[in-house]
Design a protein around this motif. Structure first.
Motif: not given
Length: 340
Positions: A6-16, A30-33, A82-85
């Motif tokens: 599964p692709p990995r996504v990196f989200i900065t500001g996750l808690t916003g 999606t099935d992303w991490e 990550p694959d997506y940011v």
């Protein structure tokens, strides 16, 4: 982009507000991490419902860092791979930026550079979304409405200036290094979990406090004549998902926004009309007025909608009702909240 796992996504500001809703959307569709960046002291209220998944390592992973600390950002990106940011984290309050301009510029401009440099170093083929802001356009003359992507920048706050830098840094990494980095200028977007320093959330919070007997029936306001285009945050995160998955173009930049246009005062009238308390009055608070204001925020979003096929689906009235219900629920659980 093909993936053996599964692709990995990196989200900065996750808690916003946006980061938490984006995580919810991606987990559902999606099935992303989902790998999220947060500061060790960040409040977890907006991702409280995800904590069991974090504890069980069920598709949600937390990475601690700070946009002002290069080593922590590099470590987090290297760990997430990550694959997506989605770079959403920022000092995001325009009013605060007037009293903390240096912190705002460092966090938003240099912080974006630190994130993109780490991605360029460890995952140069990742698809990257850099979140700028409609505030970059600032003071727009009426003859230039609606605002398209080529409208001149005329930022009206240190925050807006910092987002001009964010915008340019994002496009630079695409052009200089061939990264698939894209920039968005999102117009006003709101809904549940919106920070109470923003007008519509501050109004909803004050109304909920009035309903709970914590404040007299007076709502403190700033400039009610500013014209805004409102979008539900849940539509906004769908747009962001489509941005990185529908034929992403490195170096592209898009306006994104809703279709409901009204003055801030009209939005306030809508919220007051939803209240269980009658006779609520409105009072201008000088502390809520900015030295200058971006007062005509009407976007032309055709470039994005024609590229992706995205369109908003949640009506303004539901957004406002859900925002007010969010604050009613928060205050029912804990009435010890600041009036701001």
């Amino acid at each position: 982009m093909a993936h053996a796992s599964p692709p990995r996504v990196f989200i900065t500001g996750l808690t916003g507000m946006v980061g938490s809703h984006l995580a919810d959307h991606l987990l559902a569709h999606t099935d992303w991490e989902v790998h999220g960046l947060l500061r060790w002291r960040s409040p977890l209220d907006n991702i409280e419902h995800l904590i069991p998944r974090v504890n069980q390592r069920d598709r949600v992973f937390l990475h601690y860092g700070d946009l002002r600390d290069e080593m922590s950002i590099d470590t987090a990106v290297r760990s997430a791979m990550p694959d997506y940011v989605f770079h959403l984290a920022a000092q995001s309050n325009p009013k605060t930026s007037f009293s903390a301009p240096i912190d705002t510029l460092d966090t938003n401009i240099q912080g974006t550079t630190r994130v993109l440099e780490a991605v360029h170093r460890h995952r140069p083929d990742a698809v990257v979304h850099v979140c700028a802001s409609s505030e970059v356009f600032g003071r727009v003359p009426r003859e230039k409405l609606p605002i398209d992507e080529e409208c001149n920048f005329h930022p009206a706050s240190p925050y807006a200036i910092s987002k001009v830098g964010t915008d340019l840094v994002g496009r630079f990494y695409a052009e200089a290094y061939g990264m698939t980095a894209m920039v968005t200028r999102m117009f006003t977007h709101t809904g549940p979990r919106r920070g109470d320093v923003f007008a519509e959330s501050s109004f909803a919070k004050q109304i909920a406090m009035v309903e709970h007997g914590l404040l007299p029936p007076v709502i403190k306001v700033g400039n009610l004549d500013s014209l805004r285009t409102y979008l539900d945050v849940r539509d906004a995160v769908q747009a962001y998902h489509m941005l990185v998955t529908v034929n992403p173009q490195g170096g592209a930049y898009y306006n994104i926004g809703g279709t409901h246009i009204c003055k801030v005062g009209d939005m306030l009238d809508n919220l007051i009309g939803l209240s269980t308390v009658s006779g609520i009055r409105v009072e201008v608070d000088p502390d809520r007025l900015r030295p200058i204001d971006a007062d005509l925020q009407l976007p032309d979003t055709r470039k994005f909608t024609e590229h992706t096929g995205w369109s908003p689906t949640i009506p303004f009235e539901r957004t406002m009702a859900d925002l007010l219900d969010y604050w009613r629920g928060r205050i029912a659980v804990n009435p010890n909240v600041l009036s701001r």
